[in-house]
Write a protein that holds these residues in place. Structure first.
Motif, PDB file in Angstrom:
ATOM      1  N   LEU A 615      25.983  36.423  35.810  1.00 20.70           N
ATOM      2  CA  LEU A 615      25.039  36.130  34.728  1.00 20.70           C
ATOM      3  C   LEU A 615      25.431  36.830  33.421  1.00 20.70           C
ATOM      4  O   LEU A 615      24.710  36.743  32.428  1.00 20.70           O
ATOM      5  N   ASN A 616      26.582  37.523  33.469  1.00 19.43           N
ATOM      6  CA  ASN A 616      27.103  38.250  32.308  1.00 19.43           C
ATOM      7  C   ASN A 616      26.121  39.308  31.784  1.00 19.43           C
ATOM      8  O   ASN A 616      26.058  39.583  30.585  1.00 19.43           O
ATOM      9  N   LEU A 617      25.371  39.877  32.712  1.00 18.00           N
ATOM     10  CA  LEU A 617      24.484  40.970  32.318  1.00 18.00           C
ATOM     11  C   LEU A 617      25.265  42.265  32.133  1.00 18.00           C
ATOM     12  O   LEU A 617      24.991  43.054  31.224  1.00 18.00           O
ATOM     13  N   LEU A 631      19.628  43.555  36.579  1.00 16.17           N
ATOM     14  CA  LEU A 631      19.325  42.252  37.190  1.00 16.17           C
ATOM     15  C   LEU A 631      17.854  42.183  37.578  1.00 16.17           C
ATOM     16  O   LEU A 631      17.199  41.145  37.373  1.00 16.17           O
ATOM     17  N   ILE A 669      23.826  28.293  37.164  1.00 14.00           N
ATOM     18  CA  ILE A 669      24.572  28.706  35.968  1.00 14.00           C
ATOM     19  C   ILE A 669      25.181  27.485  35.289  1.00 14.00           C
ATOM     20  O   ILE A 669      25.138  27.353  34.060  1.00 14.00           O
ATOM     21  N   GLN A 672      22.838  25.738  33.259  1.00 14.91           N
ATOM     22  CA  GLN A 672      22.338  26.598  32.178  1.00 14.91           C
ATOM     23  C   GLN A 672      20.864  26.976  32.377  1.00 14.91           C
ATOM     24  O   GLN A 672      20.078  27.057  31.425  1.00 14.91           O
ATOM     25  N   PRO A 675      18.761  32.996  32.849  1.00 17.99           N
ATOM     26  CA  PRO A 675      19.064  34.101  33.769  1.00 17.99           C
ATOM     27  C   PRO A 675      17.825  34.711  34.428  1.00 17.99           C
ATOM     28  O   PRO A 675      17.889  35.153  35.570  1.00 17.99           O
ATOM     29  N   SER A 676      16.690  34.730  33.720  1.00 18.90           N
ATOM     30  CA  SER A 676      15.469  35.306  34.289  1.00 18.90           C
ATOM     31  C   SER A 676      15.011  34.523  35.522  1.00 18.90           C
ATOM     32  O   SER A 676      14.503  35.114  36.484  1.00 18.90           O
ATOM     33  N   ILE A 678      17.148  32.609  37.432  1.00 17.74           N
ATOM     34  CA  ILE A 678      18.185  32.788  38.458  1.00 17.74           C
ATOM     35  C   ILE A 678      17.991  34.124  39.166  1.00 17.74           C
ATOM     36  O   ILE A 678      18.066  34.206  40.398  1.00 17.74           O
ATOM     37  N   SER A 679      17.728  35.167  38.393  1.00 20.55           N
ATOM     38  CA  SER A 679      17.504  36.492  38.989  1.00 20.55           C
ATOM     39  C   SER A 679      16.322  36.460  39.949  1.00 20.55           C
ATOM     40  O   SER A 679      16.397  36.993  41.062  1.00 20.55           O
TER      41      SER A 679
END
Length: 761
Positions: A615-617, A631, A669, A672, A675-676, A678-679
């Motif tokens: 997620l490129n965090l 994450l 991903i 698109q 991320p919130s 997906i986490s």
């Protein structure tokens, strides 16, 4: 006349009473003295080792009432564990006295922790008409330093670092006055005879100023960083509203992202910054005064520079007179972070602090009361309305707990987040949090703390317990010691630490999720399902092994972990890891193909790192578990969906296949998905598959008790998700509250395993 005297003596009784527990440094002897005077009890009371011994005489009924009073309603800071009562021949004492202390190498030992300033002392410090007005070392029997200044037992002034200061006549009178709350206060002092402050530049030059505290406040208001010596060591402090000062502190300390703690003026100031429930408020105001992790409420720009990418911030209230005095100006919140360089131990000696922190701090506010043992601030949070210790240190240590061994044992803990435990006479003693033993200075303090606790307890360990991983520095330290050695598998120690806390002896299902720990098959474990007891365990399931390239470097660079997982799935790494240059990815994939510098891991912690990278965090971390922590902090708690998962079975072991879970992440991903979401879906999946694994194991092995342990369970969302599911499944479940779930709890588990093994032998 003689007949009456004889009858009077016959009607009276004499008893020797030994009271063990937290009974020293809490005003217990003065309390007993005053109750004896009120009850017309004759005899004496004395510190004996770490117990209190009474030799008392009086009418039988009177003695009974007196004992009920001192045992049922002792001083607030005391905890009574054991009482022994022996009848003796009547002597005819004429009065009641506090006698000189004596040592007792064989008795039960209970050591008090440092205690925050009490309201009465604070009132004096802030009262312009009081002789202790603005005196930073004001204390009484209800508050002040204990463990950090203690050289040996019993807890008397001459056995503490306060022995360097001779009490003035006024303090002597207080100390000897049974009606005074400083009656037998060991660290008692005043401006005329006690410790004093000095303000220095960062090269050790004294700053000449009449009011050093006011000068310090002025420096903080001007954006300066001040190293302040506290109860257990130094803090690095700056104005929490001065973003430039905070940025300078981060740069100088080489701490770009790791959260800082805040000390705020009072509970009202805390409520301005954070959402605080009733339990959290009670902990904040307790006499332990830990750092409490609280939900942010203040403007984002104010707290994000203090706790970047976090939903919560660590907050504590003042706990010494000096802290209160620093808030007498307009400052309402200070960054108060441990006085150390990155990954080094907290500084606590004046000359070393100036040498080690001189590049970070602009000024030093020091004092001349020596700290014998450094102690960090404790960190706690509230989960499911229960206090949960994240870091057990100041105010909470040494931690004494029952353990079923009569042997003298020393358990040396893990390598990171290290603690150690000692045991004798059916009790264990857990040390304060010490840190990462790979740091030379931390290892030195670790050795000193072990020596100090062994000396306090009068211990000569016959059994030395260490981690199964012989390369750990704690395990190597075990080899330098004499005694029987017991190696304990890392995750078994995690499981047993939870069992010890909750006094469990019968078989349990142990769910242990963490980052790293050497397994009995030579591979790296961390996503484990056990069925076992304190003595032994069977591994009945785990997260399927993934081959990870890069050794320890992979833990610091999550993109290496993500590349390793994706490569095993035949998925195009560059498609998702776009921020990593192609040359680096190729180097890792080639090393994977050649099995160069690779290890096999079942770690759930590493799987979290993988997803954080995808997620490129976080592609590189600057503190332990940063990627996984961030994450968790981005997840949307309203999301209930989860990814598909597969549980297979191989050689009788259940195995969770990570590939189907990660494929769900990768598809999201590609679409698109935020991320919130997906986490959240990933967290829900780990929770869901864990619950299904528990259900299968419960049915197969007929065990209903479940313990949850390991550093991954610092993740409050995941822990709460699984706890909620276990309630629905009518399981008996246990998770850590008083013993940290991370590697700080390993020493307790090691001790529990050794006690069980020795008990069978």
């Amino acid at each position: 006349m003689n007949h009456k005297n004889n009858f009077s003596e016959i009607s009276k009784r004499r008893y020797i009473v030994k009271i063990s527990g937290m009974v020293q440094g809490v005003g217990y002897r003065p309390y007993i003295y005053n109750q004896a005077k009120l009850s017309n009890i004759k005899g004496w009371v004395s510190n004996h080792g770490s117990s209190v011994v009474l030799d008392i005489e009086g009418e039988r009924k009177t003695i009974k009432g007196f004992l009920i009073k001192i045992i049922k309603t002792p001083p607030d800071l005391s905890t009574i564990e054991k009482i022994r009562l022996l009848s003796k021949e009547y002597k005819g004492y004429l009065d009641f006295q506090i006698k000189s202390s004596s040592s007792d190498a064989k008795g039960l030992k209970f050591i008090g922790g440092d205690v925050a300033t009490c309201p009465q002392c604070l009132e004096e410090v802030l009262n312009i008409h009081d002789t202790r007005y603005h005196y930073p070392f004001t204390t009484c029997t209800a508050c002040g330093p204990r463990y950090s200044i203690l050289r040996k037992l019993p807890y008397d002034r001459n056995n503490t670092t306060m022995d360097d200061f001779q009490m003035c006549p006024s303090c002597e009178r207080e100390y000897n006055d049974s009606t005074n709350r400083r009656f037998h206060t060991q660290p008692n002092s005043c401006p005329n005879c006690g410790p004093s402050l000095s303000l220095l530049t960062n090269v050790g030059k004294k700053v000449a100023f009449i009011n050093l505290i006011q000068k310090t406040i002025d420096l903080l208001q001007r954006g300066k960083i001040v190293a302040i010596k506290g109860l257990g060591g130094y803090h690095l402090a700056c104005d929490a509203e001065n973003q430039e000062a905070i940025k300078a502190l981060r740069k100088r300390k080489n701490r770009p992202h790791k959260p800082f703690a805040l000390m705020v003026k009072d509970i009202e100031a805390a409520k301005e910054l954070c959402v605080i429930n009733e339990i959290e408020e009670k902990i904040l105001l307790s006499n332990k005064r830990p750092i409490v992790l609280l939900e942010k409420k203040a403007p984002k720009e104010l707290l994000d520079v203090i706790d970047p990418n976090m939903k919560k911030v660590g907050v504590m209230l003042p706990y010494t007179p000096l802290h209160y005095l620093l808030f007498q100006g307009t400052i309402t919140a200070l960054v108060m972070t441990s006085g150390n360089a990155s990954s080094a131990p907290i500084q606590y000696e004046n000359h070393e602090a100036i040498e080690k922190l001189g590049r970070i701090a602009d000024y030093f506010l020091i004092h001349n009361r020596d700290i014998h043992i450094p102690v960090e601030d404790s960190v706690v949070k509230v989960v499911n309305d229960k206090e949960v210790l994240v870091r057990r240190a100041r105010g909470y240590t040494p931690f004494t707990f029952p353990i079923n061994t009569s042997e003298e044992v020393l358990a040396l803990g893990a390598e990171e987040k290290s603690t150690f435990c000692a045991a004798e006479n059916q009790y264990g003693y857990m040390s304060q949090y010490l840190g990462d033993l790979k740091d030379f200075d931390t290892h030195r303090i670790y050795e000193k703390a072990i020596e100090n606790l062994i000396n306090l307890l009068g211990l000569k360990p016959k059994i030395i317990v260490h981690d199964y991983n012989g390369s750990y520095l704690s395990s190597q330290y075990a080899e330098t010691m004499t005694g029987k050695k017991i190696a304990v598998q890392h995750h078994h120690a995690h499981m047993v630490s939870c069992m010890v806390e909750h006094k469990l002896f019968s078989p349990v299902i142990g769910v242990v999720f963490d980052g790293t720990g050497l397994g009995t098959d030579g591979k790296i474990w961390g996503g484990e399902f056990f069925v076992g007891t304190r003595e032994r365990f069977s591994r009945v399931g785990h997260l399927k092994y993934a081959t990870i390239q890069g050794g320890n470097q992979a833990i610091k660079e999550p993109w290496r972990i993500a590349t390793s997982y994706i490569h095993a799935m035949d998925y195009h790494e560059k498609k998702v890891l776009k921020v990593i240059d192609e040359k680096s990815i190729n180097a890792v994939t080639q090393a994977l193909d050649q099995n160069f510098n690779c290890f096999e891991s079942s770690s759930v912690g590493r799987l979290f790192d993988c997803v954080a990278s995808l997620l490129n965090l976080r592609q590189k971390i600057t503190y332990d578990a940063q990627a996984a922590i961030e994450l968790e902090n981005i997840l949307d708690p309203s999301v209930k969906e989860y990814y598909g998962y597969d549980i297979g079975e191989e050689n009788g072991l259940y195995q969770i296949d990570y590939k189907s879970i990660l494929m769900g992440v990768l598809k999201d991903i590609e679409k698109q998905v935020p991320p919130s979401l997906i986490s959240a879906r990933f967290h829900n999946t780990i929770g869901k598959v864990t619950l299904e694994m528990i259900s299968r194991i419960k049915e197969r092995y007929r065990v209903n008790r479940v313990v949850l342990s390991g550093g991954v369970f610092e993740n409050t969302y995941l822990l709460s998700y699984i706890v909620k599911g276990l309630k629905k499944r009518n399981c008996d479940f246990y998770y850590h509250q008083q013993i940290p779930t991370n590697d700080s709890g390993i020493s307790v588990g090691q001790l529990g395993v050794a006690a069980a093994i020795e008990g069978k032998g």
